[in-house]
Design an enzyme around this catalytic site. Structure first.
Site, PDB file in Angstrom:
ATOM      1  N   LYS A 190       0.847  -1.190   0.000  1.00 45.42           N
ATOM      2  CA  LYS A 190       0.000   0.000   0.000  1.00 45.42           C
ATOM      3  C   LYS A 190       0.880   1.236   0.000  1.00 45.42           C
ATOM      4  O   LYS A 190       1.173   1.837   1.035  1.00 45.42           O
ATOM      5  CB  LYS A 190      -0.928  -0.001   1.216  1.00 45.42           C
ATOM      6  N   SER A 386      -8.540  -0.552  -5.108  1.00 44.57           N
ATOM      7  CA  SER A 386      -8.765  -0.167  -3.723  1.00 44.57           C
ATOM      8  C   SER A 386     -10.266   0.058  -3.507  1.00 44.57           C
ATOM      9  O   SER A 386     -11.045  -0.868  -3.633  1.00 44.57           O
ATOM     10  CB  SER A 386      -7.921   1.057  -3.359  1.00 44.57           C
TER      11      SER A 386
END
Length: 587
Positions: A190, A386
């Site tokens: 991430k 996401s």
């Protein structure tokens, strides 16, 4: 006295502008009314396609489009109308072929893929496609490579060098300002936060970028290889060794079919359509052709409907528009189609890099409720990553293009600590009282305490746990497996189908056909949601914002992406976020 005259002048200008607004509206109404008249297509015409702008999912509903002489920017044709026009031209006897003119393909690769596939389908009619440009970017060449003939200006530029992806890091600038980005996240990959806390890519991020960039490039080369009948390894070698330097090189290695000037191309098109060189070529632009009344055999009197719900842009709470996803707007649209008995199935078109995890969860809930009463199929655009994947994962089936960017299952939060900026740069200090230990949690004038960081980490962990549970349930996987392919890692559509995040490779039309099959429909009408608001409904704010964006883009050109990245950094200073690592720019 000088100030007095300034105020008087400003007042007079304001009155004049205010008085002109009704005139603009009146002109817009006239233009809108005239725009409803169908356009006649001359016999032996060509469809002229020139795409030198970012392609949105839908053409805006703006009656004032076309008033560029008043300083109002023209609206660009959306992907929906581009695909519809190409399909319509395929069956229009008055259209003899397509002219792909100098385009830059500023949009994502999946958008280009959809248009390219529509052109491939168009060629099945036996009609021709001719491509020409003074400058071939790699994106436009990928599109143009399907043409029957590809021509380059004799002194033009042909770009064929491979893909690269660049990230803008701002940590150094934050350090100079005395601003610390306090990061709380879940996910090794991430990396959305990296530009704020690093000056280069982490090893994990470099690994994932290398992986998905390689996948995108392999698909790019495969497509050109198939269309131009050139070995893929040879294409790789051309780019890797820099063989294509001059127009003659592109011709030598059969990437183009000839080096010609524009007048020669126009004469060629006239010959192909039976028009004398002395007469004007019969051509029609995409925007105009959308208004042409052509019988394509698709009309139906069936009352059964398939709804396409468009969700495009960053995900936030509240209302959205054509270029942003508001949880309230999309939730309302999904409720409408769920409760409409005439709507038998839903295609959820998702083109989003993510955003607010809370807003994503609100939309996910509506997808789940819709799935219980009628089929819902996701069609992914350039991005469905996401938060974009969060709102997709509950669907019955997921379609993506091979070069769609998806995955990035992870959560992060950013809270700036601006103490040094206030104290050292501005000479500003703060003091106060509070009734509880955590009453001022989130205050940007000081650093987080270890206990506060633990609270935020717990919240982010909970968000990631919820995210992976939803994906596991929607994709019929274990949560442990989802975690193993999650951790914020980005995948292409080609990679995602292998690991079970996507069901099939295909475009929005494939998703529509799948929805129809699940609903048992042979005849149906397509309806679209959310309703596109006219510019009149948001005249002041909407027009000014549209014009501002238009002029900023015109002024900055390709550098506009850096402006957008800086804006994106400020938007991320919220908690929590389910967003892609960053905007992927392939050069």
């Amino acid at each position: 006295m000088k100030q007095f005259f300034k105020f008087v002048l400003a007042t007079v200008v304001g009155i004049i502008l205010a008085s002109l607004i009704p005139i603009f509206i009146f002109i817009g109404i006239i233009v809108a009314a005239s725009g409803d008249k169908p356009v006649e297509v001359d016999a032996n015409s060509i469809l002229h396609i020139k795409i030198d702008y970012p392609v949105n999912e839908r053409t805006p509903n703006n009656p004032l489009s076309g008033l560029s002489f008043l300083g109002i920017p023209d609206d660009n044709v959306g992907l929906n109308d581009i695909l519809a026009d190409i399909k319509k031209a395929k069956n229009d006897d008055n259209i003899k072929g397509i002219f792909l003119d100098e385009s830059y393909m500023l949009s994502g690769q999946a958008t280009t893929e959809e248009i390219r596939n529509a052109l491939i389908d168009f060629k099945r009619s036996g009609k021709f496609i001719i491509a020409y440009s003074e400058i071939y970017t790699q994106g436009f060449y990928y599109l143009a490579s399907v043409a029957d003939k590809v021509y380059l200006n004799p002194n033009g530029i042909f770009e064929f060098k491979g893909f690269s992806s660049e990230v803008t890091f701002v940590k150094g600038a934050l350090d100079k300002l005395g601003i610390e980005a306090q990061i709380i996240k879940v996910g090794t990959f991430k990396s959305a936060v990296e530009p704020l806390i690093r000056t280069n890519m982490s090893d994990a991020n470099r690994l994932q970028v290398t992986s998905y960039l390689g996948s995108l490039y392999d698909h790019f080369l495969s497509g050109i290889s198939s269309s131009r009948h050139i070995n893929k390894d040879s294409l790789f070698n051309y780019a890797n060794t820099g063989l294509i330097q001059e127009p003659e090189d592109a011709l030598k290695y059969k990437l183009v079919d000839g080096l010609k000037y524009k007048d020669e191309i126009l004469n060629d098109l006239k010959a192909r359509t039976g028009i004398s060189e002395r007469k004007d070529l019969h051509s029609i632009e995409l925007g105009e052709y959308a208004k042409a009344n052509v019988n394509t055999g698709d009309k139906t009197t069936s009352q059964d409907r398939i709804a396409i719900v468009y969700a495009s842009g960053e995900i936030n709470g509240g209302d959205g528009d054509d270029n942003s996803i508001g949880s309230e707007t999309i939730s309302k649209a999904l409720r409408q189609v769920r409760l409409d008995s005439k709507v038998k199935a839903v295609v959820f078109r998702v083109n989003s890099p993510g955003g607010s995890s809370l807003a994503s969860d609100v939309i996910w809930r509506e997808v789940m409720l819709t799935k219980k009463v009628k089929p819902i199929i996701v069609s992914m655009g350039d991005y469905a990553a996401s938060g974009g994947y969060y709102i997709s994962c509950a669907a019955d089936s997921i379609f993506a293009e091979p070069n769609t960017i998806t995955g990035s299952i992870g959560i992060f939060a950013i809270l700036p600590n601006m103490q040094k900026f206030f104290n050292d740069k501005l000479g500003v200090t703060f003091d106060g009282v509070k009734t509880g230990k955590y009453a001022d949690l989130g205050d940007i004038s000081r650093p987080l305490t270890p206990e506060e960081k633990a609270i935020l980490q717990k919240n982010v962990n909970h968000g990631y746990d919820t995210f992976t549970k939803h994906v596991a349930e929607g994709r019929h996987k274990t949560q442990a497996y989802v975690d193993s392919i999650g951790q914020g890692r980005v995948w292409t559509g080609s990679q995602a189908i292998k690991i079970g995040l996507v069901d099939r490779l295909g475009n929005i039309n494939d998703a529509v056909r799948s929805a129809a099959a699940k609903a048992g429909l042979d005849n149906y009408r397509l309806v679209t949601y959310p309703e596109q608001k006219s510019i009149f409904s948001k005249f002041g704010q909407g027009l000014s914002a549209q014009m501002s964006a238009h002029f900023v883009k015109a002024e900055l050109g390709d550098s506009y992406r850096y402006y957008e990245q800086i804006k994106g950094v400020t938007k991320m200073m919220r908690v929590p976020q389910a967003r892609m690592p960053y905007d992927i720019v392939i050069k």
